[in-house]
Design a protein around this motif. Sequence first.
Motif, PDB file in Angstrom:
ATOM      1  N   ILE A   1       9.557  -3.421 -10.704  1.00 16.88           N
ATOM      2  CA  ILE A   1       9.270  -2.684  -9.479  1.00 16.88           C
ATOM      3  C   ILE A   1       8.993  -3.695  -8.373  1.00 16.88           C
ATOM      4  CG2 ILE A   1       7.703  -1.045  -8.373  1.00 16.88           C
ATOM      5  CD1 ILE A   1       7.190   0.163 -11.115  1.00 16.88           C
ATOM      6  N   LEU A   2       9.730  -3.606  -7.270  1.00 17.69           N
ATOM      7  CA  LEU A   2       9.570  -4.530  -6.153  1.00 17.69           C
ATOM      8  C   LEU A   2       8.893  -3.817  -4.989  1.00 17.69           C
ATOM      9  CD1 LEU A   2      13.035  -6.346  -6.197  1.00 17.69           C
ATOM     10  CD2 LEU A   2      10.885  -7.074  -7.256  1.00 17.69           C
ATOM     11  N   VAL A   3       7.897  -4.477  -4.419  1.00 18.03           N
ATOM     12  CA  VAL A   3       7.151  -3.934  -3.274  1.00 18.03           C
ATOM     13  C   VAL A   3       7.164  -4.985  -2.162  1.00 18.03           C
ATOM     14  CG1 VAL A   3       4.950  -3.035  -2.439  1.00 18.03           C
ATOM     15  CG2 VAL A   3       5.681  -2.564  -4.788  1.00 18.03           C
ATOM     16  N   GLY A   4       7.638  -4.592  -0.982  1.00 17.48           N
ATOM     17  CA  GLY A   4       7.613  -5.476   0.175  1.00 17.48           C
ATOM     18  C   GLY A   4       6.334  -5.305   0.966  1.00 17.48           C
ATOM     19  N   ASN A   5       5.723  -6.421   1.378  1.00 18.45           N
ATOM     20  CA  ASN A   5       4.454  -6.400   2.105  1.00 18.45           C
ATOM     21  C   ASN A   5       4.582  -7.140   3.431  1.00 18.45           C
ATOM     22  OD1 ASN A   5       2.801  -5.525  -0.470  1.00 18.45           O
ATOM     23  ND2 ASN A   5       3.890  -7.386  -1.055  1.00 18.45           N
ATOM     24  N   ILE A   6       3.909  -6.623   4.438  1.00 18.76           N
ATOM     25  CA  ILE A   6       3.818  -7.298   5.734  1.00 18.76           C
ATOM     26  C   ILE A   6       2.364  -7.224   6.187  1.00 18.76           C
ATOM     27  CG2 ILE A   6       4.495  -7.271   8.150  1.00 18.76           C
ATOM     28  CD1 ILE A   6       7.166  -6.153   7.350  1.00 18.76           C
ATOM     29  N   VAL A   7       1.775  -8.382   6.456  1.00 21.65           N
ATOM     30  CA  VAL A   7       0.384  -8.465   6.916  1.00 21.65           C
ATOM     31  C   VAL A   7       0.358  -9.263   8.212  1.00 21.65           C
ATOM     32  CG1 VAL A   7      -1.964  -9.193   6.371  1.00 21.65           C
ATOM     33  CG2 VAL A   7      -0.453  -8.378   4.537  1.00 21.65           C
ATOM     34  N   ALA A   8      -0.260  -8.686   9.242  1.00 25.22           N
ATOM     35  CA  ALA A   8      -0.390  -9.349  10.544  1.00 25.22           C
ATOM     36  C   ALA A   8      -1.856  -9.346  10.954  1.00 25.22           C
ATOM     37  CB  ALA A   8       0.466  -8.649  11.596  1.00 25.22           C
ATOM     38  N   THR A   9      -2.308 -10.456  11.562  1.00 25.42           N
ATOM     39  CA  THR A   9      -3.689 -10.565  12.041  1.00 25.42           C
ATOM     40  C   THR A   9      -3.703 -10.899  13.524  1.00 25.42           C
ATOM     41  OG1 THR A   9      -3.783 -12.904  11.420  1.00 25.42           O
ATOM     42  CG2 THR A   9      -4.549 -11.309   9.785  1.00 25.42           C
TER      43      THR A   9
ATOM     44  N   GLY B   1     -23.155 -18.134  12.363  1.00 28.39           N
ATOM     45  CA  GLY B   1     -22.256 -17.392  13.232  1.00 28.39           C
ATOM     46  C   GLY B   1     -22.028 -16.001  12.670  1.00 28.39           C
ATOM     47  N   ASN B   2     -22.065 -15.019  13.529  1.00 32.91           N
ATOM     48  CA  ASN B   2     -21.798 -13.649  13.083  1.00 32.91           C
ATOM     49  C   ASN B   2     -21.149 -12.864  14.218  1.00 32.91           C
ATOM     50  OD1 ASN B   2     -24.201 -11.878  14.421  1.00 32.91           O
ATOM     51  ND2 ASN B   2     -24.948 -13.907  13.824  1.00 32.91           N
ATOM     52  N   ASP B   3     -20.062 -12.216  13.895  1.00 34.09           N
ATOM     53  CA  ASP B   3     -19.318 -11.446  14.893  1.00 34.09           C
ATOM     54  C   ASP B   3     -18.175 -10.736  14.168  1.00 34.09           C
ATOM     55  OD1 ASP B   3     -18.463 -10.342  17.231  1.00 34.09           O
ATOM     56  OD2 ASP B   3     -18.266 -12.237  18.327  1.00 34.09           O
ATOM     57  N   ILE B   4     -17.457  -9.928  14.935  1.00 35.08           N
ATOM     58  CA  ILE B   4     -16.267  -9.275  14.382  1.00 35.08           C
ATOM     59  C   ILE B   4     -15.219 -10.332  14.043  1.00 35.08           C
ATOM     60  CG2 ILE B   4     -14.363  -7.700  14.912  1.00 35.08           C
ATOM     61  CD1 ILE B   4     -16.258  -6.077  16.604  1.00 35.08           C
ATOM     62  N   GLY B   5     -14.555 -10.155  12.924  1.00 34.43           N
ATOM     63  CA  GLY B   5     -13.511 -11.084  12.524  1.00 34.43           C
ATOM     64  C   GLY B   5     -12.155 -10.696  13.093  1.00 34.43           C
ATOM     65  N   ASP B   6     -11.109 -11.259  12.550  1.00 35.94           N
ATOM     66  CA  ASP B   6      -9.753 -10.976  13.013  1.00 35.94           C
ATOM     67  C   ASP B   6      -9.269  -9.645  12.449  1.00 35.94           C
ATOM     68  OD1 ASP B   6      -9.789 -13.376  14.300  1.00 35.94           O
ATOM     69  OD2 ASP B   6      -8.654 -14.460  12.749  1.00 35.94           O
ATOM     70  N   LEU B   7      -8.753  -8.787  13.333  1.00 32.25           N
ATOM     71  CA  LEU B   7      -8.211  -7.492  12.898  1.00 32.25           C
ATOM     72  C   LEU B   7      -6.956  -7.716  12.064  1.00 32.25           C
ATOM     73  CD1 LEU B   7      -8.604  -5.322  16.126  1.00 32.25           C
ATOM     74  CD2 LEU B   7     -10.146  -5.494  14.173  1.00 32.25           C
ATOM     75  N   GLU B   8      -6.777  -6.848  11.099  1.00 30.84           N
ATOM     76  CA  GLU B   8      -5.651  -6.995  10.174  1.00 30.84           C
ATOM     77  C   GLU B   8      -4.872  -5.693  10.079  1.00 30.84           C
ATOM     78  OE1 GLU B   8      -5.432  -7.380   5.440  1.00 30.84           O
ATOM     79  OE2 GLU B   8      -6.322  -9.146   6.409  1.00 30.84           O
ATOM     80  N   PHE B   9      -3.557  -5.803  10.168  1.00 32.38           N
ATOM     81  CA  PHE B   9      -2.647  -4.661  10.034  1.00 32.38           C
ATOM     82  C   PHE B   9      -1.672  -4.984   8.897  1.00 32.38           C
ATOM     83  CE2 PHE B   9      -3.973  -5.132  14.393  1.00 32.38           C
ATOM     84  CZ  PHE B   9      -4.384  -3.858  14.753  1.00 32.38           C
ATOM     85  N   ALA B  10      -1.408  -3.984   8.049  1.00 33.75           N
ATOM     86  CA  ALA B  10      -0.544  -4.227   6.891  1.00 33.75           C
ATOM     87  C   ALA B  10       0.326  -3.008   6.624  1.00 33.75           C
ATOM     88  CB  ALA B  10      -1.372  -4.565   5.649  1.00 33.75           C
ATOM     89  N   GLY B  11       1.466  -3.253   6.027  1.00 35.13           N
ATOM     90  CA  GLY B  11       2.376  -2.199   5.589  1.00 35.13           C
ATOM     91  C   GLY B  11       3.004  -2.595   4.276  1.00 35.13           C
ATOM     92  N   ARG B  12       3.208  -1.619   3.383  1.00 37.10           N
ATOM     93  CA  ARG B  12       3.796  -1.876   2.071  1.00 37.10           C
ATOM     94  C   ARG B  12       4.841  -0.802   1.774  1.00 37.10           C
ATOM     95  NH1 ARG B  12      -1.715  -2.239   1.739  1.00 37.10           N
ATOM     96  NH2 ARG B  12      -2.513  -4.365   1.539  1.00 37.10           N
ATOM     97  N   TYR B  13       5.959  -1.244   1.219  1.00 30.83           N
ATOM     98  CA  TYR B  13       7.042  -0.312   0.913  1.00 30.83           C
ATOM     99  C   TYR B  13       7.620  -0.639  -0.463  1.00 30.83           C
ATOM    100  CZ  TYR B  13      11.356   2.364   1.224  1.00 30.83           C
ATOM    101  OH  TYR B  13      12.383   3.254   0.975  1.00 30.83           O
ATOM    102  N   GLN B  14       7.755   0.389  -1.294  1.00 31.07           N
ATOM    103  CA  GLN B  14       8.323   0.219  -2.623  1.00 31.07           C
ATOM    104  C   GLN B  14       9.840   0.171  -2.517  1.00 31.07           C
ATOM    105  OE1 GLN B  14       7.039   3.102  -5.521  1.00 31.07           O
ATOM    106  NE2 GLN B  14       8.713   2.611  -6.936  1.00 31.07           N
ATOM    107  N   LEU B  15      10.430  -0.963  -2.865  1.00 28.76           N
ATOM    108  CA  LEU B  15      11.864  -1.164  -2.708  1.00 28.76           C
ATOM    109  C   LEU B  15      12.662  -0.609  -3.883  1.00 28.76           C
ATOM    110  CD1 LEU B  15      11.721  -4.847  -1.395  1.00 28.76           C
ATOM    111  CD2 LEU B  15      11.968  -2.766  -0.037  1.00 28.76           C
ATOM    112  N   THR B  16      12.185  -0.775  -5.106  1.00 25.64           N
ATOM    113  CA  THR B  16      12.882  -0.306  -6.295  1.00 25.64           C
ATOM    114  C   THR B  16      11.920   0.488  -7.160  1.00 25.64           C
ATOM    115  OG1 THR B  16      12.370  -2.312  -7.556  1.00 25.64           O
ATOM    116  CG2 THR B  16      14.399  -2.316  -6.251  1.00 25.64           C
ATOM    117  N   ASN B  17      12.500   1.295  -8.066  1.00 26.57           N
ATOM    118  CA  ASN B  17      11.663   2.128  -8.932  1.00 26.57           C
ATOM    119  C   ASN B  17      11.546   1.594 -10.349  1.00 26.57           C
ATOM    120  OD1 ASN B  17      14.193   2.646  -9.932  1.00 26.57           O
ATOM    121  ND2 ASN B  17      14.291   4.759  -9.202  1.00 26.57           N
ATOM    122  N   GLY B  18      12.109   0.421 -10.610  1.00 27.66           N
ATOM    123  CA  GLY B  18      11.946  -0.191 -11.923  1.00 27.66           C
ATOM    124  C   GLY B  18      12.828   0.389 -13.004  1.00 27.66           C
ATOM    125  N   SER B  19      13.955   1.014 -12.654  1.00 24.29           N
ATOM    126  CA  SER B  19      14.851   1.584 -13.655  1.00 24.29           C
ATOM    127  C   SER B  19      15.780   0.517 -14.208  1.00 24.29           C
ATOM    128  CB  SER B  19      15.668   2.720 -13.032  1.00 24.29           C
ATOM    129  OG  SER B  19      16.432   2.240 -11.929  1.00 24.29           O
TER     130      SER B  19
END
Length: 438
Positions: A267-275, A244-262
């Motif tokens: 350091i905390l990073v929030g991630n969101i991934v949608a397919t 089988g060969n074809d286009i797979g599932d499209l993926e959208f992602a966003g990442r945001y740094q929540l803290t700076n580690g002081s």
Amino acid sequence: MKMYFKREQFFLFGAIKGFIFICCVFFVNPGYAETGKQNNSVAQYKKLLAEQQKEFQLQRQIIAEQGKALEQLKLRLDSLTNQGAEKQMPVKQASNKPQIVAANTKKQPSTSPNPLPSKPVGQAPPGTTEKPRPPEIPRLSDTVGGVLTRKGNIVFEPSMQYAYTSNNRVFLDAFTFLPAIAIGLIDLREVKRHSFIGTLGTRYGVTDRLEVEFRLPYVYRDDTQRSRPVSIGAGADETFNATGNDIGDLEFAGRYQLTNGSNGWPILVGNIVATAPTGKSPFDVEYVQAQGVPGATFPTELPTGAGYFSFQPSLTALYPTDPAVFFGNLSYSYNAETSTNFGKINPGDTLGLSFGLGFGINERSSFSLGYSHKHVLESEIDGKGIGGSTLDIGQLLVGYSFKYTPKTTFNLSLGIGTTNDSQDVSLNFRVPMTFDFL
């Protein structure tokens, strides 16, 4: 007559002597005629010299005042540096360049305010330095590794992934009335699966702490299945091959740094991934009856997508301790219900955990070690649970990173399966290339 001659001689001699004296005065030493003028010039020179001395004293006074103003400016800058102030108040001082006053004038030098420099001079005061960013470690997955894209930069990341899975399955379609006796079809099946996934990914830095990503995969799969029923006495194995060969599932992602580690915090990073299910769904694949193996069916082609929408939030923690960086990730994947010819299928949601450390070898290369474990909850059809549909997928992760140029990095990650439900081995090679977009 003689006396007259002598008297005339006397007067003549006196006249000649007076004439000679006058000539000597006016012709031999003419400076005597200008003695009065010389006396006036000397007085003017003395007056001019006195004025120049006064002007010199005035210039020395101006320089002394400027030295005091510069000292006050230095004290002011030191005070602002210690207090961490971002703005500096201007200090008035005398003009840097004293004016030269002509000898025959009495003008006073003018003063003008001299503000502080508009840009920082020397060491920047606290609070104005760049905020700490997540450290760069080899990327092990879509949520762990790498570094957030800087504001205005765009990253093109082509990648190639290879995965191999081998599994021995036992299919039992029979009635058992004793633990050792079964009536029906018992099918032993060996499955070998090769998967190649080429992906074009793009990341953009909205800010220094926020990035968005889009990924477009193309999937090629090749499965070889060998089946042999043991309950009907088949004399030969049946081998079936599907691709089988074809286009797979499209993926959208966003990442945001929540803290700076002081203050010692990670350091905390929030991630969101949608397919989105743009690939070939496994619920749309047709199956055929195998020849020579009664009751066994095989797919005519292989799916390239999951067949349903998914949404995965996660939280990544990074704790730098030079030269190592410890990391951990918690995730929850929500898999949406979908309608098929078999009914409404609700794929089980997934709980994920990963942890490990990254270690910098030098300025251009680093490696990382980690472990990832996912637990897939029970799936349902029309609200009824499917027995045996829970999965545990564990992988040992090893990553390598080499900075080829300041804008290009080579990243290789290796996953080794540690549970029966996971892939035996997976290799992922990425080449992120950074460009200035805005």
